[in-house]
Write a protein that holds these residues in place. Structure first.
Motif, PDB file in Angstrom:
ATOM      1  N   ALA A 190       8.017  26.251 -29.685  1.00  0.00           N
ATOM      2  CA  ALA A 190       6.504  25.896 -29.685  1.00  0.00           C
ATOM      3  C   ALA A 190       6.155  25.486 -31.122  1.00  0.00           C
ATOM      4  CB  ALA A 190       5.879  27.273 -29.336  1.00  0.00           C
ATOM      5  N   ASN A 244       6.763  20.267 -21.469  1.00  0.00           N
ATOM      6  CA  ASN A 244       5.949  20.228 -22.567  1.00  0.00           C
ATOM      7  C   ASN A 244       4.692  20.764 -22.209  1.00  0.00           C
ATOM      8  OD1 ASN A 244       6.076  20.390 -25.273  1.00  0.00           O
ATOM      9  ND2 ASN A 244       5.052  18.622 -25.610  1.00  0.00           N
ATOM     10  N   TYR A 245       4.377  22.106 -22.274  1.00  0.00           N
ATOM     11  CA  TYR A 245       3.144  22.411 -21.817  1.00  0.00           C
ATOM     12  C   TYR A 245       1.952  22.727 -22.754  1.00  0.00           C
ATOM     13  CZ  TYR A 245       5.864  24.363 -17.690  1.00  0.00           C
ATOM     14  OH  TYR A 245       6.696  24.359 -16.518  1.00  0.00           O
ATOM     15  N   LEU A 246       0.865  22.072 -22.612  1.00  0.00           N
ATOM     16  CA  LEU A 246      -0.324  22.338 -23.436  1.00  0.00           C
ATOM     17  C   LEU A 246      -0.691  23.666 -23.112  1.00  0.00           C
ATOM     18  CD1 LEU A 246      -2.610  21.081 -25.182  1.00  0.00           C
ATOM     19  CD2 LEU A 246      -3.811  20.244 -23.053  1.00  0.00           C
ATOM     20  N   ASP A 247      -0.795  24.381 -24.283  1.00  0.00           N
ATOM     21  CA  ASP A 247      -1.162  25.703 -24.089  1.00  0.00           C
ATOM     22  C   ASP A 247      -2.370  26.240 -24.626  1.00  0.00           C
ATOM     23  OD1 ASP A 247      -0.757  28.580 -24.043  1.00  0.00           O
ATOM     24  OD2 ASP A 247       0.408  28.829 -26.033  1.00  0.00           O
ATOM     25  N   GLU A 270       1.678  21.091 -16.078  1.00  0.00           N
ATOM     26  CA  GLU A 270       2.112  21.498 -17.441  1.00  0.00           C
ATOM     27  C   GLU A 270       0.833  21.945 -18.244  1.00  0.00           C
ATOM     28  OE1 GLU A 270       4.773  18.569 -18.907  1.00  0.00           O
ATOM     29  OE2 GLU A 270       5.797  18.229 -17.071  1.00  0.00           O
ATOM     30  N   PHE A 271       0.070  22.641 -17.996  1.00  0.00           N
ATOM     31  CA  PHE A 271      -1.184  23.162 -18.696  1.00  0.00           C
ATOM     32  C   PHE A 271      -1.110  24.504 -18.502  1.00  0.00           C
ATOM     33  CE2 PHE A 271      -5.699  24.398 -18.970  1.00  0.00           C
ATOM     34  CZ  PHE A 271      -5.784  24.073 -20.262  1.00  0.00           C
ATOM     35  N   LYS A 325       7.390  24.337 -25.552  1.00  0.00           N
ATOM     36  CA  LYS A 325       8.366  23.443 -24.964  1.00  0.00           C
ATOM     37  C   LYS A 325       9.244  24.415 -24.177  1.00  0.00           C
ATOM     38  CE  LYS A 325      12.156  20.174 -25.614  1.00  0.00           C
ATOM     39  NZ  LYS A 325      12.960  19.565 -26.512  1.00  0.00           N
ATOM     40  N   GLU A 370      -6.413  16.837 -27.454  1.00  0.00           N
ATOM     41  CA  GLU A 370      -5.978  17.813 -26.623  1.00  0.00           C
ATOM     42  C   GLU A 370      -6.817  18.528 -25.686  1.00  0.00           C
ATOM     43  OE1 GLU A 370      -2.409  19.009 -29.634  1.00  0.00           O
ATOM     44  OE2 GLU A 370      -4.322  20.017 -29.673  1.00  0.00           O
ATOM     45  N   LYS A 398      -7.439  15.963 -22.739  1.00  0.00           N
ATOM     46  CA  LYS A 398      -6.250  16.230 -21.791  1.00  0.00           C
ATOM     47  C   LYS A 398      -6.268  17.375 -20.942  1.00  0.00           C
ATOM     48  CE  LYS A 398      -1.199  16.582 -21.641  1.00  0.00           C
ATOM     49  NZ  LYS A 398      -0.060  16.570 -22.475  1.00  0.00           N
ATOM     50  N   SER A 441      -0.344  23.059 -30.713  1.00  0.00           N
ATOM     51  CA  SER A 441      -0.819  23.479 -29.224  1.00  0.00           C
ATOM     52  C   SER A 441       0.152  23.440 -27.995  1.00  0.00           C
ATOM     53  CB  SER A 441      -1.896  22.606 -28.860  1.00  0.00           C
ATOM     54  OG  SER A 441      -3.264  22.657 -29.648  1.00  0.00           O
ATOM     55  N   TYR A 442       1.346  23.280 -28.139  1.00  0.00           N
ATOM     56  CA  TYR A 442       2.316  22.928 -27.106  1.00  0.00           C
ATOM     57  C   TYR A 442       3.342  23.983 -27.104  1.00  0.00           C
ATOM     58  CZ  TYR A 442       0.185  18.472 -25.954  1.00  0.00           C
ATOM     59  OH  TYR A 442      -0.777  17.516 -25.426  1.00  0.00           O
TER      60      TYR A 442
END
Length: 385
Positions: free
Chosen positions: A18, A30-33, A342-343, A24, A365, A368, A21-22
């Motif tokens: 990680a 790859n998740y936007l966290d 992926e969010f 893996k 971000e 997105k 803001s991501y």
């Protein structure tokens, strides 16, 4: 077979690494966290300045116990005292521990036992903090709760005035109820609490576990209102992922927490405190907080503009970068759809999506995130444009 107790409803995402803001995942996604470790990683994942501070301390010593004076504890306590306007600090390892200590401190300082808290609040899962929590689901199956805790409707001044008396040790309050649905306290209710505490001699404890360390655009959420609590509790964002909690209190409470009155083997651990010092140095700067406020306003505006017309969306509310999207359906279905896209977001009760992005999240971000929320909500059967 797992050898872990099944206490958590775990997601299907297993992190590999990680950064920022991501997250893996091990499957390469790859998740936007926008969970930030449930409001913990306020500077995003693996912030380099926090990492450097921790590695520097690791080369000195990891643990010696609280039998020894440690300058790093004094430095961190001073930072918290200055930022909050209070005086004294006790270090713990978590938010629940901090709230447990605050309850003990209030009862000992006042020589009273009654504690008032509010429905839909969340203060932890130890017996004291669980008793303070105003959600029955947290308490089911554990038998009788500790006595003398009273739960009142949130933002109901009449109910508060009818209940508080000269046996009340403290009122425990979240400025924004995080687990309970992103419910923001009203200014009139805060004023009522302040006056009632002064008249009855009760202490005001503000639970800043989730709202503290810049989450709402100020060092602490109570600073949006003309109050100074007697006690605040902090954790989560304080250590950027290293386990730490703290009770910050007024100097008038000093004698109540003298030698032997409370303690913690790991509380005030120097490695965790090195992370906390580095975190506070960044977050408590005026420039950083102003940028976080602007980002929060931008996120809120974009959510209203892009999601407000969806039939499924009933309300968008929050403070700073702590935002809830109330929907008409079950939030679990939406969160699953978001993960497919992926969010990552959180629930706050059964029908509120909770967004807790890093405080230094980038504008692209945010854009997105709003796009993925729109896509996911539009794909849920109960959604309509």
């Amino acid at each position: 077979m797992s050898h872990l107790f099944p206490t958590y409803g775990r997601w299907e995402v297993e992190p590999e690494s990680a950064k920022g803001s991501y997250i893996k995942a091990v499957d390469g996604k790859n998740y936007l966290d926008f969970t930030s470790g449930i409001g913990v990683c306020n500077l995003g994942h693996c912030h380099p300045e926090v990492e450097d501070a921790v590695l520097k301390q690791m080369k000195k010593y990891w643990h010696v116990s609280n039998l020894f004076p440690q300058s790093i504890q004094e430095q961190a306590a001073k930072q918290l005292a200055v930022a909050s306007g209070l005086d004294l600090v006790f270090f713990a390892n978590s938010g629940a521990e901090a709230n447990e200590a605050a309850i003990k401190l209030a009862r000992k300082a006042t020589n009273r036992s009654k504690i008032i808290s509010f429905t839909n609040s969340f203060h932890g899962r130890t017996f004291g903090s669980m008793a303070a929590t105003g959600q029955d689901k947290i308490k089911q199956g554990f038998g009788p709760m500790l006595e003398t805790f009273v739960h009142l409707p949130f933002n109901d001044s009449a109910a508060l005035l009818a209940e508080i008396d000269d046996q009340t040790a403290a009122i425990v309050l979240e400025i924004v109820q995080g687990e309970g649905g992103i419910n923001v306290v009203e200014a009139e209710f805060i004023a009522t609490i302040k006056k009632a505490c002064e008249e009855k001699g009760a202490l005001l404890i503000v639970d800043e576990i989730q709202t503290g360390i810049g989450r709402t655009g100020k060092p602490f959420a109570f600073q949006h209102y003309p109050i100074v609590p007697d006690i605040i509790t902090v954790a989560k964002g304080l250590g950027s992922g290293f386990p730490i909690g703290a009770v910050v209190g007024s100097g008038k409470l000093k004698d109540a927490f003298g030698p032997g009155s409370h303690g913690s083997t790991f509380g005030g651990n120097p490695v965790a405190l090195s992370a906390a010092l580095a975190t506070m140095k960044i977050v408590f700067s005026e420039t950083f907080l102003n940028e976080a406020v602007n980002t929060g306003q931008y996120l809120f505006t974009q959510l209203e503009a892009k999601l407000g017309h969806l039939e499924i969306v009933k309300d968008i509310r929050g403070l700073g970068l702590m935002i809830g999207i109330e929907i008409s359906g079950q939030v679990a279905e939406v969160l699953g759809e978001l993960r497919l896209n992926e969010f990552l977001a959180l629930p706050a009760g059964k029908n509120v999506i909770r967004l807790l992005p890093p405080l230094n999240v980038e504008k692209n971000e945010v854009d997105k995130a709003v796009e993925l929320l729109l896509k996911s909500l539009s794909n849920v059967p109960s959604a309509a444009v």
